[in-house]
Motif scaffolding. Structure first.
Motif, short mmCIF file in Angstrom:
data_model
loop_
_atom_site.label_atom_id
_atom_site.label_comp_id
_atom_site.label_asym_id
_atom_site.label_seq_id
_atom_site.Cartn_x
_atom_site.Cartn_y
_atom_site.Cartn_z
N TRP A 117 0.88 -1.03 -0.02
CA TRP A 117 0.23 -0.10 0.10
C TRP A 117 0.99 1.17 -0.02
N GLU A 118 2.13 1.25 0.51
CA GLU A 118 2.92 2.16 0.53
C GLU A 118 3.43 2.86 -0.91
N SER A 119 2.94 1.90 -1.90
CA SER A 119 3.48 2.03 -3.15
C SER A 119 2.30 2.87 -4.09
N ILE A 120 0.96 2.82 -3.30
CA ILE A 120 -0.15 3.25 -3.99
C ILE A 120 -0.31 4.73 -3.36
N HIS A 121 -0.69 5.49 -4.27
CA HIS A 121 -0.52 7.12 -3.69
C HIS A 121 -1.90 7.68 -4.26
N PRO A 122 -2.35 8.61 -3.73
CA PRO A 122 -3.54 9.55 -4.07
C PRO A 122 -3.35 10.06 -5.22
N PRO A 123 -4.33 10.50 -5.99
CA PRO A 123 -4.07 11.02 -7.24
C PRO A 123 -3.57 12.37 -7.46
N PRO A 124 -2.93 12.62 -8.25
CA PRO A 124 -2.25 14.03 -8.40
C PRO A 124 -3.01 15.02 -8.07
N LYS A 125 -2.65 16.33 -7.21
CA LYS A 125 -3.57 17.11 -7.01
C LYS A 125 -4.07 17.89 -7.98
N GLY A 126 -3.37 18.05 -9.35
CA GLY A 126 -4.07 18.52 -10.32
C GLY A 126 -5.12 17.82 -11.27
N ALA A 127 -5.25 16.52 -10.81
CA ALA A 127 -6.44 15.85 -11.47
C ALA A 127 -7.83 16.18 -11.25
N GLY A 128 -7.89 17.20 -10.30
CA GLY A 128 -9.15 17.64 -10.11
C GLY A 128 -10.14 16.84 -9.39
N ARG A 129 -11.44 17.66 -8.58
CA ARG A 129 -12.29 16.82 -7.92
C ARG A 129 -13.13 15.95 -8.39
N GLU A 130 -13.18 15.95 -9.97
CA GLU A 130 -14.44 15.43 -10.70
C GLU A 130 -13.51 14.03 -11.18
N ASN A 131 -12.35 13.83 -11.11
CA ASN A 131 -11.92 12.77 -11.58
C ASN A 131 -12.44 11.34 -11.07
N TYR A 132 -12.12 10.15 -11.60
CA TYR A 132 -12.55 8.78 -11.23
C TYR A 132 -11.42 8.23 -10.52
N LEU A 133 -10.48 8.82 -10.06
CA LEU A 133 -9.37 7.93 -9.60
C LEU A 133 -9.39 7.90 -8.12
N THR A 134 -9.20 6.94 -7.57
CA THR A 134 -8.95 6.86 -5.87
C THR A 134 -7.30 6.83 -5.59
N ALA A 135 -6.59 6.22 -6.57
CA ALA A 135 -5.13 6.24 -6.23
C ALA A 135 -4.63 6.08 -7.54
N VAL A 136 -3.12 5.77 -7.56
CA VAL A 136 -2.21 5.61 -8.66
C VAL A 136 -0.98 4.81 -8.29
N THR A 137 -0.48 4.09 -9.12
CA THR A 137 0.65 3.43 -8.70
C THR A 137 1.63 3.23 -10.12
N GLU A 138 2.72 2.86 -9.80
CA GLU A 138 3.48 2.72 -10.91
C GLU A 138 4.17 1.21 -10.92
N ILE A 139 3.85 0.34 -12.19
CA ILE A 139 4.12 -0.99 -12.30
C ILE A 139 4.97 -1.17 -13.66
N GLU A 140 6.01 -1.68 -13.35
CA GLU A 140 7.16 -1.73 -14.60
C GLU A 140 7.05 -0.74 -15.34
N ASN A 141 7.40 0.52 -14.54
CA ASN A 141 7.23 1.85 -15.42
C ASN A 141 6.22 2.48 -16.17
N GLN A 142 5.02 1.89 -15.87
CA GLN A 142 3.92 2.07 -16.34
C GLN A 142 2.73 2.76 -15.40
N LEU A 143 2.25 3.66 -15.39
CA LEU A 143 1.29 4.47 -14.52
C LEU A 143 0.14 3.37 -14.65
#
Length: 317
Positions: A117-143
């Motif tokens: 879970w430490e590798s899972i991060h909140p969405p970037p602040k610039g994503a805006g309030r209406e985005n459908y993301l709860t988190a982001v991570t990177e796997i094999e150099n891919q978002l």
């Protein structure tokens, strides 16, 4: 894909170690998305879909699966994009959220990955309030984008956050006017749902978006000389959260002498494959499956009565 989820119910050994497993999938194009395996019941090739009248546009139809009828939502439509095409070549991820089963149509299912879970991060602040993301991570150099499924469900089939008449104890908020409830959840929709329930009872709230942020808030209270257990009626925490999950958060609270007396309620949509033994193991006081306003209200009623000594008085009478 056959057998990829054969051991979903046995994966609970990850719980309490601040770890999770993500099922990776694609919608259209190369972007990768993820969903927690704990919420997945099954993955299958898209079965025949049958249209139903007056359905939400996001629902592509219903399917008969394992003797039941399940609504199948187009995940791409759900996040405000174009519908998936050639659905006979698509896959359906059957999930269990908020005490109900639903299916999500996706373009392709890739694999399961073990994450911290430490590798899972909140969405970037610039994503805006209406985005459908709860988190982001990177796997094999891919978002990898983790979609806020609770936001989708709240839009397709809104849950009532009104407390039934007669459930709220008279004057309950007035008895704890100087205290508040700490709400911890990575989903903005879930935070607002819980907040509305608590505030209907006349009780103040403080909101935090993950376990780490909540723990830092509690530690700051201690550093300022406050006694957290006196200031807070209770903590209502989700389990699945980036940075620090609810189990780890609870264990950290119990391990801190200045916080160990806090009343912690774990509140989660992990109802189908939830390992209730973990609640006891990490020291939580209670568990609630999302989302029932009356259940939340009853827990608050009892907690306030306990804090004010009324439960003991009732028993003596």
């Amino acid at each position: 894909m056959a057998g990829v989820l054969d051991s979903v119910n046995q994966r609970t050994q990850l719980v309490g170690q601040n770890r999770l497993e993500l099922l990776l999938f694609r919608l259209k194009g190369k972007q990768m998305y993820g969903i927690n395996v704990f919420k997945v019941k099954e993955v299958l090739q898209c079965p025949p879909l049958y249209e139903i009248p007056n359905r939400n546009p996001v629902v592509r139809g219903v399917a008969h699966i394992r003797g039941g009828t399940i609504s199948i939502m187009d995940m791409n439509l759900s996040i405000g994009r174009s519908p998936l095409e050639n659905i006979e070549n698509c896959f359906v991820i059957i999930t269990e959220y908020n005490r109900s089963t639903q299916g999500f149509l996706v373009g392709a299912v890739e694999k399961i990955v073990n994450m911290n879970w430490e590798s899972i991060h909140p969405p970037p602040k610039g994503a805006g309030r209406e985005n459908y993301l709860t988190a982001v991570t990177e796997i094999e150099n891919q978002l990898v984008e983790i979609i806020d499924v609770e936001k989708i469900l709240a839009e397709v089939s809104p849950l009532s956050d009104e407390i039934s008449q007669g459930v709220i104890e008279d004057g309950i908020g007035e008895r704890v006017v100087q205290k508040h409830v700490l709400i911890v959840d990575d989903s903005a929709i879930a935070r607002k749902q819980i907040q509305r329930v608590v505030e209907q009872m006349g009780i103040k709230t403080t909101l935090k978006k993950d376990g780490r942020e909540a723990l830092e808030y509690l530690e700051s209270m201690v550093a300022e000389g406050q006694i957290a257990a006196d200031e807070l009626i209770l903590v209502i925490s989700d389990i699945e959260m980036p940075e620090m999950d609810g189990y780890t958060f609870t264990a950290e609270v119990r391990a801190n002498p200045a916080l160990k007396d806090l009343h912690v309620v774990l509140h989660t949509s992990l109802s189908g494959v939830f390992n209730e033994a973990m609640v006891t193991k990490v020291g939580a006081d209670d568990f609630l499956a999302k989302f029932n306003p009356d259940d939340l209200a009853r827990v608050l009623n009892e907690r306030v009565k306990c804090m004010t000594g009324e439960s003991l008085l009732d028993e003596e009478e």
